[in-house]
Design a protein around this motif. Structure first.
Motif, short mmCIF file in Angstrom:
data_model
loop_
_atom_site.label_atom_id
_atom_site.label_comp_id
_atom_site.label_asym_id
_atom_site.label_seq_id
_atom_site.Cartn_x
_atom_site.Cartn_y
_atom_site.Cartn_z
N ARG A 48 10.52 149.87 -40.30
CA ARG A 48 9.55 150.65 -41.06
C ARG A 48 8.22 150.63 -40.33
O ARG A 48 7.78 149.57 -39.85
CB ARG A 48 9.38 150.08 -42.47
CG ARG A 48 8.50 150.98 -43.32
CD ARG A 48 8.45 150.58 -44.77
NE ARG A 48 7.55 151.47 -45.49
CZ ARG A 48 7.05 151.23 -46.69
NH1 ARG A 48 7.37 150.11 -47.32
NH2 ARG A 48 6.22 152.08 -47.27
N GLU A 49 7.60 151.80 -40.24
CA GLU A 49 6.26 151.91 -39.63
C GLU A 49 5.32 152.51 -40.68
O GLU A 49 5.59 153.59 -41.21
CB GLU A 49 6.32 152.75 -38.37
CG GLU A 49 7.21 152.12 -37.30
CD GLU A 49 7.22 152.89 -36.00
OE1 GLU A 49 6.20 152.85 -35.30
OE2 GLU A 49 8.24 153.53 -35.69
N ILE A 50 4.22 151.81 -40.97
CA ILE A 50 3.30 152.20 -42.03
C ILE A 50 1.97 152.60 -41.43
O ILE A 50 1.32 151.79 -40.75
CB ILE A 50 3.11 151.04 -43.03
CG1 ILE A 50 4.45 150.70 -43.70
CG2 ILE A 50 2.06 151.39 -44.08
CD1 ILE A 50 4.41 149.45 -44.56
N ASP A 51 1.58 153.82 -41.68
CA ASP A 51 0.28 154.30 -41.21
C ASP A 51 -0.80 153.73 -42.13
O ASP A 51 -0.88 154.11 -43.31
CB ASP A 51 0.25 155.83 -41.21
CG ASP A 51 -1.01 156.39 -40.56
OD1 ASP A 51 -1.96 155.61 -40.29
OD2 ASP A 51 -1.05 157.62 -40.33
N ALA A 52 -1.62 152.83 -41.60
CA ALA A 52 -2.65 152.16 -42.40
C ALA A 52 -4.02 152.78 -42.20
O ALA A 52 -5.04 152.13 -42.43
CB ALA A 52 -2.68 150.67 -42.04
N CYS A 53 -4.05 154.05 -41.79
CA CYS A 53 -5.33 154.73 -41.61
C CYS A 53 -6.11 154.73 -42.92
O CYS A 53 -5.55 155.05 -43.98
CB CYS A 53 -5.09 156.16 -41.14
SG CYS A 53 -6.60 157.08 -40.81
N GLY A 54 -7.38 154.37 -42.86
CA GLY A 54 -8.21 154.31 -44.06
C GLY A 54 -8.04 153.04 -44.85
O GLY A 54 -8.56 152.93 -45.97
#
Length: 424
Positions: A48-54
């Motif tokens: 799983r890859e989680i975009d943590a932008c913001g």
């Protein structure tokens, strides 16, 4: 599961009790952080890859003093003096609790911890085995401390609990303790000290929570609770105390010399009118300070954002100094200070080899803007709505309002209401 968080702001505590803010990614393999930084992980190699932008990733909060199973008494007997609250409301109801009750009530508390970004608790209650089983079964991390006193438990039971809980799973541990000097006979206190020495365990208790408690201990034994328990040999392997509002200068010197931890509980102390802990004095003496919610009957909210705000602001009003105890110091208490108090050295930072006990906070919310200072935003304006993810031991237990703990929320709510209804 192997998980990669990318495009994240990364907030890490430093040894001088400040925080370093960087940008990049945090990668988790199994239960452990394997890399922190930028450009170190290859996309596509993760389950799983989680975009943590913001968002900001940081170590999870450690709730360093609580009585989780007391969720059934939330808002049940409020607005009473401490001793009346305990003697007439709390103790009679607690006497009716079963092992099964404690299990379900702990799960309710764990759910609330997760919504607040808490990844571990330091739980003192008289039913520690089902309390630890609740953590084991939900994926949470717990350190159980003995609540030995004249009314519940025994030295033999305390030793049995130690072996049962430390062998239960890699997220459950146990330390020695008594409820308090005023509830525990000299014979039991001496036995608890011997057992702590035998098992090489830190020792904790409610200490100097009220002025009356200290005065009565001095009347009984000619010394403060801190001096008495030191004399009995309880701190040979470290430990500390909960509340510690009324420590005197000699007590604080002993805490500093012994390397003991203070766990402050501001919301509970306010609600029960116990006083305001001298947090600035602790910090100035180099005493490790952690933060706890106390139990849900005396708080009543298991919310570390509220506790950090109160810790900072009450220190300022106690000293009448708006510069007393900076936000960075308080956030350190809530994370790394708690880990130190609880013996969770591998859960204190975001770095390779540390356990993946972390939280993802959403900065893309009105209360977190503008981003003038993220640490100060977390302490002074942060709240549960900012918690997107709470991960314990590499497993996401809470994400965007949903729990992954093996139980449905409605099932747990129904159990809690059944328990208190049965007692009325």
């Amino acid at each position: 599961m192997n998980i990669r968080f990318y495009n994240a702001k990364i907030l890490n505590p430093l040894e001088n009790h400040t925080f370093e803010l960087t940008e990049g990614e945090v990668c988790v393999k199994g239960s452990t952080i394997c890399s922190v930084g930028s450009g170190q992980a290859q996309p596509g190699q993760w389950e799983r890859e989680i975009d943590a932008c913001g968002c900001v990733i940081m170590p999870g909060f450690k709730n360093a003093h609580t009585h989780t199973a007391m969720t059934f008494l939330r808002s049940y007997a409020d607005d009473l003096p401490l001793q009346e609250w305990l003697d007439q409301q709390v103790f009679p109801k607690e006497a009716q609790l079963t092992q099964e009750d404690a299990y379900w009530l702990n799960i309710l508390g764990i759910m609330e911890y997760l919504t607040s970004g808490i990844t571990a608790d330091f739980d003192m209650y008289f039913l520690p085995i089902p309390s630890a089983e609740a953590a084991r079964d939900t994926g949470f991390r717990t350190v159980q401390v003995s609540g030995l006193n004249n009314f519940v438990s025994s030295l033999a039971q305390m030793e049995e609990e130690y072996y049962a809980i430390t062998q239960m799973c890699d997220r459950t541990s146990y330390v020695a303790g008594i409820h308090a000097e005023y509830t525990t006979s000299m014979e039991l206190m001496e036995g608890a000290a011997r057992l702590a020495q035998k098992l090489h365990l830190p020792f904790y208790m409610h200490n100097a929570e009220t002025k009356r408690e200290v005065e009565e201990c001095i009347h009984r034994w000619g010394r403060t609770p801190t001096a008495l328990t030191e004399e009995l040999g309880m701190y040979e392997y470290g430990g500390g105390g909960y509340h510690c509002i009324w420590l005197d200068e000699a007590d604080m010197e002993l805490f500093a010399r012994r390397g003991l931890s203070v766990v402050t509980n501001p919301a509970s102390n306010l609600k029960l009118a116990s006083g305001i802990a001298p947090v600035k004095a602790f910090v100035e003496r180099g005493i490790n300070v952690a933060i706890g919610t106390d139990g849900p009957a005396s708080n009543n909210c298991l919310d570390m954002f509220r506790e950090t705000y109160l810790t900072a602001c009450l220190a300022k009003i106690r000293e009448m100094d708006a510069a007393a105890v900076a936000a960075e110091e308080v956030l350190y208490m809530a994370t790394t200070g708690g880990a130190q108090a609880m013996g969770l050295d591998l859960c204190s930072r975001l770095e390779p080899g540390q356990k993946a006990d972390l939280i993802l906070l959403d900065l893309h919310q009105p209360n977190m803007q503008p981003e003038n200072n993220i640490v100060k935003n977390i302490v002074y304006s942060g709240c549960k709505q900012n918690v997107r993810i709470t991960m314990v031991n590499g497993r996401i237990l809470y994400e965007d309002g949903r729990f992954d703990i093996g139980f449905e929320p409605d099932e747990i709510y129904a159990k809690a209401n059944e328990i208190i209804t049965r007692m009325k």
